[in-house]
Design a protein around this motif. Structure first.
Motif, PDB file in Angstrom:
ATOM      1  N   SER A 179      -9.491 -11.104  -5.526  1.00 42.50           N
ATOM      2  CA  SER A 179      -9.302 -11.110  -4.083  1.00 42.50           C
ATOM      3  C   SER A 179      -9.187 -12.530  -3.394  1.00 42.50           C
ATOM      4  N   PHE A 180      -9.700 -13.549  -4.384  1.00 42.55           N
ATOM      5  CA  PHE A 180      -9.610 -14.949  -3.922  1.00 42.55           C
ATOM      6  C   PHE A 180      -7.977 -15.321  -4.108  1.00 42.55           C
ATOM      7  N   ALA A 181      -7.573 -14.878  -5.335  1.00 40.87           N
ATOM      8  CA  ALA A 181      -6.194 -15.385  -5.738  1.00 40.87           C
ATOM      9  C   ALA A 181      -5.117 -14.865  -4.734  1.00 40.87           C
ATOM     10  N   HIS A 182      -5.467 -13.569  -4.225  1.00 41.16           N
ATOM     11  CA  HIS A 182      -4.329 -12.962  -3.243  1.00 41.16           C
ATOM     12  C   HIS A 182      -4.756 -13.079  -1.855  1.00 41.16           C
ATOM     13  N   ALA A 183      -5.719 -13.786  -1.533  1.00 44.71           N
ATOM     14  CA  ALA A 183      -6.414 -13.989   0.058  1.00 44.71           C
ATOM     15  C   ALA A 183      -6.483 -12.633   0.787  1.00 44.71           C
ATOM     16  N   THR A 184      -7.285 -11.853  -0.098  1.00 45.25           N
ATOM     17  CA  THR A 184      -7.587 -10.522   0.498  1.00 45.25           C
ATOM     18  C   THR A 184      -9.193 -10.607   0.801  1.00 45.25           C
ATOM     19  N   LEU A 190      -6.857 -17.680   3.633  1.00 51.24           N
ATOM     20  CA  LEU A 190      -6.887 -19.057   2.809  1.00 51.24           C
ATOM     21  C   LEU A 190      -5.696 -19.329   2.367  1.00 51.24           C
ATOM     22  N   PRO A 191      -5.015 -20.462   2.790  1.00 52.45           N
ATOM     23  CA  PRO A 191      -3.717 -21.018   2.428  1.00 52.45           C
ATOM     24  C   PRO A 191      -3.204 -21.011   0.785  1.00 52.45           C
ATOM     25  N   LEU A 192      -2.243 -20.760   0.631  1.00 47.87           N
ATOM     26  CA  LEU A 192      -1.670 -20.470  -0.622  1.00 47.87           C
ATOM     27  C   LEU A 192      -1.851 -21.852  -1.401  1.00 47.87           C
ATOM     28  N   GLN A 193      -1.468 -22.886  -0.729  1.00 50.65           N
ATOM     29  CA  GLN A 193      -1.908 -24.378  -1.627  1.00 50.65           C
ATOM     30  C   GLN A 193      -3.359 -24.452  -1.792  1.00 50.65           C
ATOM     31  N   VAL A 194      -4.050 -24.074  -1.074  1.00 45.37           N
ATOM     32  CA  VAL A 194      -5.763 -24.349  -1.356  1.00 45.37           C
ATOM     33  C   VAL A 194      -6.136 -23.461  -2.290  1.00 45.37           C
ATOM     34  N   ARG A 195      -5.578 -22.174  -2.488  1.00 43.91           N
ATOM     35  CA  ARG A 195      -6.018 -21.357  -3.637  1.00 43.91           C
ATOM     36  C   ARG A 195      -5.457 -21.910  -4.765  1.00 43.91           C
ATOM     37  N   LEU A 196      -4.146 -22.406  -4.868  1.00 41.53           N
ATOM     38  CA  LEU A 196      -3.635 -22.824  -6.122  1.00 41.53           C
ATOM     39  C   LEU A 196      -4.417 -24.247  -6.561  1.00 41.53           C
ATOM     40  N   ASP A 197      -4.709 -24.842  -5.697  1.00 41.29           N
ATOM     41  CA  ASP A 197      -5.472 -26.116  -5.944  1.00 41.29           C
ATOM     42  C   ASP A 197      -6.991 -25.927  -6.684  1.00 41.29           C
ATOM     43  N   GLN A 198      -7.407 -24.827  -6.323  1.00 40.74           N
ATOM     44  CA  GLN A 198      -8.739 -24.222  -6.738  1.00 40.74           C
ATOM     45  C   GLN A 198      -8.723 -23.637  -8.024  1.00 40.74           C
ATOM     46  N   ILE A 199      -7.684 -22.843  -8.218  1.00 38.97           N
ATOM     47  CA  ILE A 199      -7.397 -22.380  -9.577  1.00 38.97           C
ATOM     48  C   ILE A 199      -7.214 -23.416 -10.581  1.00 38.97           C
ATOM     49  N   LEU A 278      -6.899 -16.716 -15.307  1.00 32.18           N
ATOM     50  CA  LEU A 278      -6.682 -17.722 -14.367  1.00 32.18           C
ATOM     51  C   LEU A 278      -5.074 -18.126 -14.208  1.00 32.18           C
ATOM     52  N   GLN A 279      -4.702 -18.437 -15.444  1.00 38.50           N
ATOM     53  CA  GLN A 279      -3.051 -18.854 -15.159  1.00 38.50           C
ATOM     54  C   GLN A 279      -2.376 -17.716 -14.956  1.00 38.50           C
ATOM     55  N   GLN A 280      -2.552 -16.418 -15.527  1.00 37.59           N
ATOM     56  CA  GLN A 280      -1.967 -15.212 -15.076  1.00 37.59           C
ATOM     57  C   GLN A 280      -2.075 -14.907 -13.438  1.00 37.59           C
ATOM     58  N   LEU A 281      -3.146 -15.316 -12.736  1.00 34.52           N
ATOM     59  CA  LEU A 281      -3.305 -14.940 -11.449  1.00 34.52           C
ATOM     60  C   LEU A 281      -2.488 -16.157 -10.937  1.00 34.52           C
TER      61      LEU A 281
END
Length: 288
Positions: A179-184, A190-199, A278-281
């Motif tokens: 849910s976090f990775a796909h912002a659901t 939640l913006p994409l770049q924020v999610r990528l940085d978090q991962i 995580l890398q796959q997500l």
């Protein structure tokens, strides 16, 4: 379990514990005699008498009440001097839960359990593992000027985890990370770049802190867990939204420790699998 002891030994133990309770509370023989309604000579006999004879239940109960201990402890039937009411009050406590982990009580629990394994099922991604951008997105609208305080508290927890001698095991449902990775769901918007940085931040922490930090993902279709933190053998704390419910009795702590261990044992993704997942997500959300 309390060992069976000889009547003479039990009587001797009663005298020793009565004297100890009087000393701890600075109560004289005369003061105790007045409190329980007997002559001073009776108290003296309770303390110095010989043989296997114990005082009657009324005297034992009166002494226990006057000295703030349990009658069972005076008689050697319990190793805990607290009364039943005190034991219950100390074994279960409720603490108000802030919107963010700025409550110093939480930090105190972590410090108290230093050196023990800490098991943790978070309500969302663990606050202490979140980036500043995620914390600002999550907390700033609700906390306003106190958002910096919440973020600082989160950073303090991570710094403590790095320096403390505790192992941290974290178990989360698979859907939380998806849910976090796909912002659901909770993370919608939640913006994409924020999610990528978090991962990337999680990948970095896993590399730096493994094996002291281990994260497992379980299937919530098969297993369920409320948000809970188990501080070694000392404390078990449930997050109930507005309050934390904390247990200190060993039996309940053991029950929930076994529950957590099952989440780990039957995890779909082990701590070793977690970085690959995580890398796959990350790859999935960069391709969409």
């Amino acid at each position: 379990m309390i060992e069976k002891i000889d009547k003479r030994d039990r009587a001797s133990q009663f005298r020793q514990r009565l004297a100890r309770a009087m000393q701890d509370r600075d109560v004289s023989q005369s003061a105790l005699a007045r409190s329980i309604g007997v002559d001073r000579s009776t108290v003296s006999q309770l303390l110095t008498g010989a043989g296997a004879r114990l005082p009657n239940a009324h005297v034992v109960g009166s002494c226990a009440s006057a000295l703030g201990v349990s009658a069972d402890w005076l008689l050697g039937l319990s190793n805990r001097p607290e009364s039943a009411a005190e034991l219950l009050a100390s074994s279960l406590t409720l603490t108000e839960a802030a919107r963010a982990l700025v409550d110093e009580r939480i930090f105190e629990w972590h410090q108290e359990a230093a050196g023990y394994k800490i098991r943790y099922v978070p309500a969302t991604l663990p606050d202490m593992l979140k980036t500043r951008a995620v914390l600002e997105w999550e907390y700033a609208p609700h906390l306003g000027r106190t958002a910096d305080q919440a973020i600082g508290a989160s950073a303090d927890r991570l710094a403590w985890m790095r320096s403390a001698q505790s192992d941290y095991e974290i178990a989360m449902p698979l859907y939380e990370l998806h849910s976090f990775a796909h912002a659901t769901g909770y993370y919608e918007g939640l913006p994409l770049q924020v999610r990528l940085d978090q991962i990337d931040h999680l990948l970095s922490l896993c590399k730096q802190l493994y094996p002291r930090l281990r994260i497992y993902l379980f299937d919530a279709k098969r297993l369920y867990s409320a948000p809970v933190t188990i501080f070694g053998p000392l404390l078990c704390v449930f997050y109930a939204g507005s309050h934390y419910m904390a247990f200190r009795d060993r039996d309940r702590i053991e029950v929930f420790t076994l529950h957590f261990d099952r989440l780990v044992r039957e995890a779909e993704m082990t701590a070793r699998d977690f970085p690959t997942h995580l890398q796959q997500l990350r790859a999935e959300i960069t391709q969409t």
